[in-house]
Enzyme design. Structure first.
Site, PDB file in Angstrom:
ATOM      1  N   GLU A   1       9.791  -7.098  -3.232  1.00 31.85           N
ATOM      2  CA  GLU A   1       9.806  -8.416  -2.595  1.00 31.85           C
ATOM      3  C   GLU A   1      10.697  -8.422  -1.348  1.00 31.85           C
ATOM      4  O   GLU A   1      11.361  -9.403  -1.035  1.00 31.85           O
ATOM      5  CB  GLU A   1      10.282  -9.520  -3.563  1.00 31.85           C
ATOM      6  CG  GLU A   1       9.735  -9.453  -4.966  1.00 31.85           C
ATOM      7  CD  GLU A   1       8.240  -9.697  -5.044  1.00 31.85           C
ATOM      8  OE1 GLU A   1       7.611  -9.920  -4.003  1.00 31.85           O
ATOM      9  OE2 GLU A   1       7.707  -9.657  -6.156  1.00 31.85           O
TER      10      GLU A   1
ATOM     11  N   PHE B   1      12.677  -5.481  14.157  1.00 27.64           N
ATOM     12  CA  PHE B   1      11.661  -4.839  13.315  1.00 27.64           C
ATOM     13  C   PHE B   1      10.804  -3.851  14.088  1.00 27.64           C
ATOM     14  O   PHE B   1      10.221  -2.951  13.517  1.00 27.64           O
ATOM     15  CB  PHE B   1      10.752  -5.902  12.682  1.00 27.64           C
ATOM     16  CG  PHE B   1      11.419  -6.677  11.574  1.00 27.64           C
ATOM     17  CD1 PHE B   1      11.522  -6.136  10.305  1.00 27.64           C
ATOM     18  CD2 PHE B   1      11.927  -7.938  11.802  1.00 27.64           C
ATOM     19  CE1 PHE B   1      12.126  -6.823   9.281  1.00 27.64           C
ATOM     20  CE2 PHE B   1      12.533  -8.648  10.791  1.00 27.64           C
ATOM     21  CZ  PHE B   1      12.637  -8.093   9.517  1.00 27.64           C
TER      22      PHE B   1
ATOM     23  N   GLU C   1       0.842  -1.202   0.000  1.00 23.41           N
ATOM     24  CA  GLU C   1       0.000   0.000   0.000  1.00 23.41           C
ATOM     25  C   GLU C   1       0.876   1.251   0.000  1.00 23.41           C
ATOM     26  O   GLU C   1       2.082   1.169   0.293  1.00 23.41           O
ATOM     27  CB  GLU C   1      -0.930  -0.019   1.208  1.00 23.41           C
ATOM     28  CG  GLU C   1      -1.903  -1.190   1.173  1.00 23.41           C
ATOM     29  CD  GLU C   1      -2.966  -1.118   2.269  1.00 23.41           C
ATOM     30  OE1 GLU C   1      -2.946  -0.159   3.069  1.00 23.41           O
ATOM     31  OE2 GLU C   1      -3.827  -2.021   2.300  1.00 23.41           O
TER      32      GLU C   1
ATOM     33  N   ILE D   1      33.228   0.306 -17.597  1.00 16.80           N
ATOM     34  CA  ILE D   1      34.064  -0.228 -18.674  1.00 16.80           C
ATOM     35  C   ILE D   1      33.617   0.338 -20.016  1.00 16.80           C
ATOM     36  O   ILE D   1      34.440   0.624 -20.897  1.00 16.80           O
ATOM     37  CB  ILE D   1      34.002  -1.765 -18.663  1.00 16.80           C
ATOM     38  CG1 ILE D   1      34.701  -2.300 -17.405  1.00 16.80           C
ATOM     39  CG2 ILE D   1      34.636  -2.360 -19.920  1.00 16.80           C
ATOM     40  CD1 ILE D   1      34.608  -3.807 -17.221  1.00 16.80           C
TER      41      ILE D   1
END
Length: 390
Positions: free
Chosen positions: A369, A389, A136, A343
């Site tokens: 993800e 968390f 969301e 490169i």
């Protein structure tokens, strides 16, 4: 005699004949249908949606699922297919993996038999496109805080809410939408939502600088009324969407290596032909050091992905191990893409070469993800026993 960036360790013997055949077939599909056109799709921000039916005809959609028209391939075969698709473009791989590992997997794993029969055969064939509505606008890494709500009204469900950054959303015939239930003790539930249901809309998100060869959308649900049997009956809570995400993350662990390999092959070819100070760029020590380090990380990443695939096929894969694979392989793939750009110098920023397109795409793959930070914390919790968390 030169060797390719994934040939140093001679890993072909680690793959079965079927796995090698599937990888070869997907590579040929990408060479024929994606590489010649993807720079244009990226520039205009429009993919060729005909790819879905073609991918379905090849058995790539939900290929690691069984029954209902799905191929029933091994996890390693699915991973190798993701690698080859993402060597073409991360957006193309996203279209396929969202269809199979998120939308189809949710129905296959948690749906009723009627739901499976109604949707999975058409989705496996690419005739029906699916999307997955979890993220969301204000709740990405914390899906438990979602504001989408589903309430009972008689025998029906009525859903209100908004989902964001949804691959395939604007072109899907069916959306798997996750919502908090307001009068059901089971909490978060998944719903099979036909996208032609009144109150459902999916405006396309524009002005993207990444994943431009795939469709990204917002999902808006305004009093979307569904019959009682639209709910996925076999799962409640966050276990449902998180297990689907784990399927998609597994594919990314392989897929990101495809983008990295394509960048490295491009840089190798360029360095062999670009002359600087009278000799090929590939003959300089600093260039060879870059190429060697990138080939090393690419091969380490492949061995990690292959090991996870074998664990998955043996039903021994832990979701925390997928976090390790996604964190490492996407991070290293992005580093390889950026180094390959150096490169090529100024040529590396043009659409004539795929490197900056891959790098831009991988910036999104690094985030979706599960962000790198989330996967670091998953691994950190496994190592310490402490959740950081909250």
């Amino acid at each position: 005699m030169t060797v390719g960036p994934l040939e140093f360790l001679g890993v072909d013997h680690l793959l079965s004949e079927d796995e090698r055949d599937i990888q070869k077939g997907v590579r040929e599909f990408v060479d024929e249908r994606v590489r010649p056109h993807v720079a244009s799709w990226y520039e205009i921000g429009e993919p060729d949606l005909g790819l879905m039916k073609e991918a379905g005809a090849l058995g790539l959609l939900g290929m690691h699922l069984t029954g209902y028209g799905c191929a029933g391939a091994s996890a390693v075969s699915y991973g190798l297919a993701c690698l080859e698709l993402e060597a073409g473009d991360s957006g193309v791989r996203s279209m396929v993996s969202v269809q199979g590992s998120l939308a189809m997997y949710a129905i296959w794993k948690f749906g009723s038999e009627d739901q499976k029969q109604a949707w999975l055969p058409g989705m496996a064939a690419g005739e029906l496109v699916g999307c997955f509505g979890l993220t969301e606008p204000d709740f990405g890494s914390n899906p438990a805080g979602m504001r989408a709500r589903a309430r009972r009204d008689g025998d029906d469900w009525v859903i209100n809410g908004t989902k964001m950054w949804i691959t395939n959303g604007s072109v899907a015939e069916v959306a798997i939408v996750w919502a908090q239930t307001t009068d059901d003790p089971k909490g978060i539930r998944g719903f099979v939502v036909p996208t032609d249901t009144p109150g459902f809309s999916a405006p396309k998100i524009g002005k993207k600088l990444s994943l431009r060869a795939s469709v990204t959308s917002e999902l808006i649900l305004e009093d979307v009324r569904l019959p009682g049997d639209a709910v996925l009956p076999e799962v409640t809570g966050l276990k449902g969407p998180l297990s689907c995400l784990n399927e998609a993350r597994f594919g990314i662990t392989f897929g990101a290596l495809g983008a990295a390999r394509d960048c490295l092959e491009t840089a190798l070819a360029y360095a062999q032909t670009r002359e600087v100070f009278g000799r090929p760029l590939a003959a300089f020590q600093l260039t060879q050091a870059k190429l060697a380090d990138m080939a090393l990380e690419l091969q380490k990443g492949f061995l990690l992905a292959l090991h996870l695939g074998r664990l998955k096929d043996d039903h021994r894969l832990d979701p925390r191990q997928v976090s390790l694979g996604k964190l490492n392989n996407v991070r290293e793939a992005l580093t390889i893409a950026r180094e390959c750009r150096t490169i090529l110098g100024a040529a590396g920023i043009t659409g004539e070469y795929p490197i900056l397109r891959h790098a831009n795409n991988l910036e999104s793959v690094l985030t979706y993800e599960g962000t790198s930070e989330v996967h670091q914390l998953v691994i950190g919790q496994a190592l310490t026993g402490h959740s950081a968390f909250s």
